[in-house]
Design a protein around this motif. Structure first.
Motif, PDB file in Angstrom:
ATOM      1  N   VAL A 152      43.389 -91.239  -4.546  1.00 16.22           N
ATOM      2  CA  VAL A 152      42.153 -90.719  -5.141  1.00 16.22           C
ATOM      3  C   VAL A 152      41.440 -89.870  -4.098  1.00 16.22           C
ATOM      4  O   VAL A 152      41.017 -90.377  -3.047  1.00 16.22           O
ATOM      5  N   ALA A 153      41.320 -88.575  -4.350  1.00 13.59           N
ATOM      6  CA  ALA A 153      40.633 -87.669  -3.435  1.00 13.59           C
ATOM      7  C   ALA A 153      39.134 -87.925  -3.462  1.00 13.59           C
ATOM      8  O   ALA A 153      38.612 -88.638  -4.326  1.00 13.59           O
ATOM      9  N   THR A 154      38.423 -87.328  -2.526  1.00 17.12           N
ATOM     10  CA  THR A 154      36.982 -87.557  -2.425  1.00 17.12           C
ATOM     11  C   THR A 154      36.211 -87.015  -3.621  1.00 17.12           C
ATOM     12  O   THR A 154      35.061 -87.393  -3.835  1.00 17.12           O
ATOM     13  N   ASP A 155      36.828 -86.130  -4.408  1.00 20.58           N
ATOM     14  CA  ASP A 155      36.171 -85.645  -5.622  1.00 20.58           C
ATOM     15  C   ASP A 155      36.568 -86.464  -6.853  1.00 20.58           C
ATOM     16  O   ASP A 155      36.214 -86.115  -7.978  1.00 20.58           O
ATOM     17  N   GLY A 156      37.317 -87.571  -6.628  1.00 24.52           N
ATOM     18  CA  GLY A 156      37.709 -88.437  -7.734  1.00 24.52           C
ATOM     19  C   GLY A 156      39.018 -88.077  -8.403  1.00 24.52           C
ATOM     20  O   GLY A 156      39.454 -88.779  -9.334  1.00 24.52           O
ATOM     21  N   THR A 157      39.678 -87.010  -7.940  1.00 25.18           N
ATOM     22  CA  THR A 157      40.945 -86.593  -8.534  1.00 25.18           C
ATOM     23  C   THR A 157      42.046 -87.585  -8.178  1.00 25.18           C
ATOM     24  O   THR A 157      42.227 -87.944  -7.008  1.00 25.18           O
ATOM     25  N   VAL A 158      42.811 -88.020  -9.180  1.00 25.94           N
ATOM     26  CA  VAL A 158      43.872 -89.005  -8.988  1.00 25.94           C
ATOM     27  C   VAL A 158      45.227 -88.291  -8.936  1.00 25.94           C
ATOM     28  O   VAL A 158      45.523 -87.431  -9.772  1.00 25.94           O
ATOM     29  N   SER A 159      46.067 -88.658  -7.954  1.00 26.75           N
ATOM     30  CA  SER A 159      47.402 -88.085  -7.854  1.00 26.75           C
ATOM     31  C   SER A 159      48.408 -89.159  -7.466  1.00 26.75           C
ATOM     32  O   SER A 159      48.053 -90.238  -6.979  1.00 26.75           O
ATOM     33  N   PHE A 160      49.668 -88.867  -7.654  1.00 23.51           N
ATOM     34  CA  PHE A 160      50.762 -89.804  -7.438  1.00 23.51           C
ATOM     35  C   PHE A 160      51.273 -89.741  -5.995  1.00 23.51           C
ATOM     36  O   PHE A 160      51.348 -88.676  -5.401  1.00 23.51           O
ATOM     37  N   VAL A 161      51.629 -90.910  -5.442  1.00 27.39           N
ATOM     38  CA  VAL A 161      52.193 -90.963  -4.092  1.00 27.39           C
ATOM     39  C   VAL A 161      53.639 -91.445  -4.119  1.00 27.39           C
ATOM     40  O   VAL A 161      54.547 -90.753  -3.656  1.00 27.39           O
ATOM     41  N   ALA A 162      53.875 -92.636  -4.673  1.00 28.61           N
ATOM     42  CA  ALA A 162      55.228 -93.197  -4.662  1.00 28.61           C
ATOM     43  C   ALA A 162      55.326 -94.344  -5.656  1.00 28.61           C
ATOM     44  O   ALA A 162      54.316 -94.906  -6.096  1.00 28.61           O
ATOM     45  N   GLY A 163      56.575 -94.682  -6.018  1.00 30.46           N
ATOM     46  CA  GLY A 163      56.832 -95.811  -6.896  1.00 30.46           C
ATOM     47  C   GLY A 163      57.099 -95.391  -8.328  1.00 30.46           C
ATOM     48  O   GLY A 163      57.099 -94.196  -8.664  1.00 30.46           O
ATOM     49  N   GLN A 164      57.334 -96.386  -9.172  1.00 35.33           N
ATOM     50  CA  GLN A 164      57.638 -96.138 -10.577  1.00 35.33           C
ATOM     51  C   GLN A 164      56.810 -97.068 -11.455  1.00 35.33           C
ATOM     52  O   GLN A 164      56.659 -98.251 -11.147  1.00 35.33           O
ATOM     53  N   SER A 165      56.268 -96.530 -12.524  1.00 38.94           N
ATOM     54  CA  SER A 165      55.457 -97.327 -13.427  1.00 38.94           C
ATOM     55  C   SER A 165      56.328 -98.225 -14.290  1.00 38.94           C
ATOM     56  O   SER A 165      57.342 -97.778 -14.846  1.00 38.94           O
ATOM     57  N   GLY A 171      61.292-103.271  -8.194  1.00 37.80           N
ATOM     58  CA  GLY A 171      62.465-103.139  -7.340  1.00 37.80           C
ATOM     59  C   GLY A 171      62.050-103.019  -5.898  1.00 37.80           C
ATOM     60  O   GLY A 171      60.865-103.177  -5.558  1.00 37.80           O
ATOM     61  N   LYS A 172      62.997-102.740  -5.034  1.00 39.84           N
ATOM     62  CA  LYS A 172      62.701-102.570  -3.612  1.00 39.84           C
ATOM     63  C   LYS A 172      63.479-101.396  -3.021  1.00 39.84           C
ATOM     64  O   LYS A 172      63.840-101.397  -1.836  1.00 39.84           O
ATOM     65  N   ALA A 173      63.684-100.389  -3.844  1.00 40.51           N
ATOM     66  CA  ALA A 173      64.417 -99.210  -3.384  1.00 40.51           C
ATOM     67  C   ALA A 173      63.551 -98.374  -2.455  1.00 40.51           C
ATOM     68  O   ALA A 173      62.378 -98.124  -2.729  1.00 40.51           O
ATOM     69  N   ASN A 174      64.121 -97.969  -1.344  1.00 40.55           N
ATOM     70  CA  ASN A 174      63.466 -97.018  -0.463  1.00 40.55           C
ATOM     71  C   ASN A 174      63.783 -95.602  -0.938  1.00 40.55           C
ATOM     72  O   ASN A 174      64.763 -95.372  -1.640  1.00 40.55           O
ATOM     73  N   GLY A 175      62.949 -94.671  -0.544  1.00 38.45           N
ATOM     74  CA  GLY A 175      63.155 -93.293  -0.980  1.00 38.45           C
ATOM     75  C   GLY A 175      61.855 -92.534  -0.966  1.00 38.45           C
ATOM     76  O   GLY A 175      60.826 -93.023  -0.488  1.00 38.45           O
ATOM     77  N   THR A 176      61.869 -91.350  -1.512  1.00 36.45           N
ATOM     78  CA  THR A 176      60.686 -90.498  -1.547  1.00 36.45           C
ATOM     79  C   THR A 176      60.118 -90.438  -2.958  1.00 36.45           C
ATOM     80  O   THR A 176      60.855 -90.233  -3.925  1.00 36.45           O
ATOM     81  N   GLY A 177      58.800 -90.642  -3.071  1.00 38.52           N
ATOM     82  CA  GLY A 177      58.137 -90.527  -4.363  1.00 38.52           C
ATOM     83  C   GLY A 177      58.661 -91.490  -5.395  1.00 38.52           C
ATOM     84  O   GLY A 177      58.744 -92.706  -5.181  1.00 38.52           O
ATOM     85  N   ALA A 178      59.070 -90.964  -6.546  1.00 42.35           N
ATOM     86  CA  ALA A 178      59.528 -91.791  -7.664  1.00 42.35           C
ATOM     87  C   ALA A 178      60.901 -92.409  -7.428  1.00 42.35           C
ATOM     88  O   ALA A 178      61.346 -93.243  -8.220  1.00 42.35           O
ATOM     89  N   ALA A 179      61.576 -92.057  -6.345  1.00 43.67           N
ATOM     90  CA  ALA A 179      62.858 -92.692  -6.025  1.00 43.67           C
ATOM     91  C   ALA A 179      62.657 -94.087  -5.451  1.00 43.67           C
ATOM     92  O   ALA A 179      63.591 -94.890  -5.425  1.00 43.67           O
ATOM     93  N   ALA A 180      61.454 -94.389  -4.996  1.00 42.52           N
ATOM     94  CA  ALA A 180      61.149 -95.703  -4.437  1.00 42.52           C
ATOM     95  C   ALA A 180      60.634 -96.624  -5.527  1.00 42.52           C
ATOM     96  O   ALA A 180      60.181 -96.177  -6.592  1.00 42.52           O
TER      97      ALA A 180
END
Length: 374
Positions: free
Chosen positions: A219-232, A236-245
């Motif tokens: 969540v940025a300081t202006d309230g904007t929400v963005s994705f970092v990593a993981g899957q909705s 699991g416990k997969a390592n990787g970048t972004g949605a691969a984790a």
């Protein structure tokens, strides 16, 4: 306490406790009475740890090429434990209450989430409702005029503002971050989160959020929400970048001194490292257990909470009633919950340190009793 001239352990666990109850008395289906909560300690006069009492003969004069007579060390107190021996003190006592997550501000006040309200506890143990009420809802406003849904984690910034993760039970996909100013003004800081839980804020005021279904969001300081990593909705416990984790039940997140995010997983019993670019790796832990060691050779048992101290060490409340310390190089050691003795001299152990903070002196302040989580 001093085990020898060169080693002095001065770890202090400041023990505070919590049990909780909420009384609602309805009259003619319209009136109710709410009893305010306070923290309380379960440390009693008949339940205390016996300290070692170490003494030894005065240092001798040592001569070159002369045999040195070993110094005789005597302990007339309690046994010296195999792990770090903490000192436990009671902060204050009070009436029982349900406090789920709490933080400590520079003023010394504690703020905790309780159902749909935020409780302030003064250093003397007195407490009051700072914002919200016992009624669930959604409304911005001042103090008790504001309404909250189910509250999860709570954090604060350098200006004294509080931020809480709010789950919207009517629409799980529209969870919010609510902001509360030092004067008690409540506003909606960000929304559109899926069952937000653990929170962390970096030096630039950016808030990181662990969503219940398995994603890490920003969540940025202006309230904007963005994705970092993981899957909705994927565990699991997969390592990787972004949605691969993938993650499994992230219960705490902290910002390391290296600028990376560290996530504590109760479901996998792992600590994961997440770079600002969303690259996820396993920092410490392997299988379920309580082994000390370095990185993947260590193990945890359904850990419940994690904080970071001034030296960059991660402090974890493990599910097996132990405190664990993880250095910036991923070396895991057991700090250990202290041993206590009942009135019959039998040992007993406090269980599940699932809610604690690190104070300004790197002491551990924790709640005992009641329940935590969300």
């Amino acid at each position: 306490m001093c085990l020898n001239k060169r080693l002095q352990i001065n770890l202090k666990l400041v023990w505070t406790g919590i049990k909780s109850q909420l009384f609602l008395v309805w009259t003619n289906l319209t009136l109710f009475r709410f009893f305010l909560p306070v923290f309380f300690s379960v440390l009693s006069l008949v339940s205390s740890a016996q300290k070692p009492n170490i003494s030894y003969t005065s240092p001798q004069t040592v001569y070159l090429e002369k045999e040195i007579t070993p110094i005789s060390v005597t302990n007339t107190g309690g046994a010296v434990p195999g792990r770090i021996y903490p000192q436990v003190d009671q902060l204050f006592a009070g009436n029982p209450s349900f406090i789920q997550h709490f933080i400590k501000t520079s003023s010394g006040d504690l703020y905790g989430t309780q159902y749909a309200s935020i409780i302030r506890v003064k250093p003397d143990g007195s407490s009051s409702v700072f914002a919200g009420t016992s009624t669930y809802g959604y409304a911005d406003g001042l103090g008790t005029a504001a309404l909250f849904g189910t509250l999860n984690d709570i954090i604060n910034d350098n200006a004294g503002n509080l931020y809480v993760a709010e789950r919207n039970s009517r629409d799980e996909t529209n969870g919010r971050i609510r902001k509360i100013t030092p004067s008690g003004v409540v506003s909606t800081y960000a929304q559109g989160l899926f069952s937000p839980g653990a929170l962390a804020m970096d030096a630039n005021g950016v808030i990181y959020v662990a969503e219940g279904p398995g994603r890490i969001m920003k969540v940025a300081t202006d309230g904007t929400v963005s994705f970092v990593a993981g899957q909705s909705r994927v565990t699991g416990k997969a390592n990787g970048t972004g949605a691969a984790a993938s993650f499994y039940n992230v219960v705490a997140i902290v910002i390391g001194k290296d600028g990376n995010l560290y996530a504590l997983e109760s479901g996998n019993s792992l600590i994961r490292k997440i770079t600002p670019a969303g690259v996820v790796t396993t920092f410490a832990g392997s299988n379920f257990g309580s082994a000390d060691g370095s990185g993947l050779s260590a193990s945890f048992w359904s850990p419940q909470m994690m904080r970071i101290d001034s030296k960059g060490n991660l402090i974890v409340a493990d599910g097996n009633s132990l405190f664990r310390r993880i250095s910036p190089s991923a070396d895991v050691v057991t700090i250990g919950g202290p041993v206590y003795y009942d009135s019959n001299g039998k040992t007993k152990y406090e269980t599940y340190y699932s809610n604690f903070i690190i104070d300004e002196d790197d002491n551990i302040e924790y709640l005992s009793g009641g329940f935590t989580g969300y």
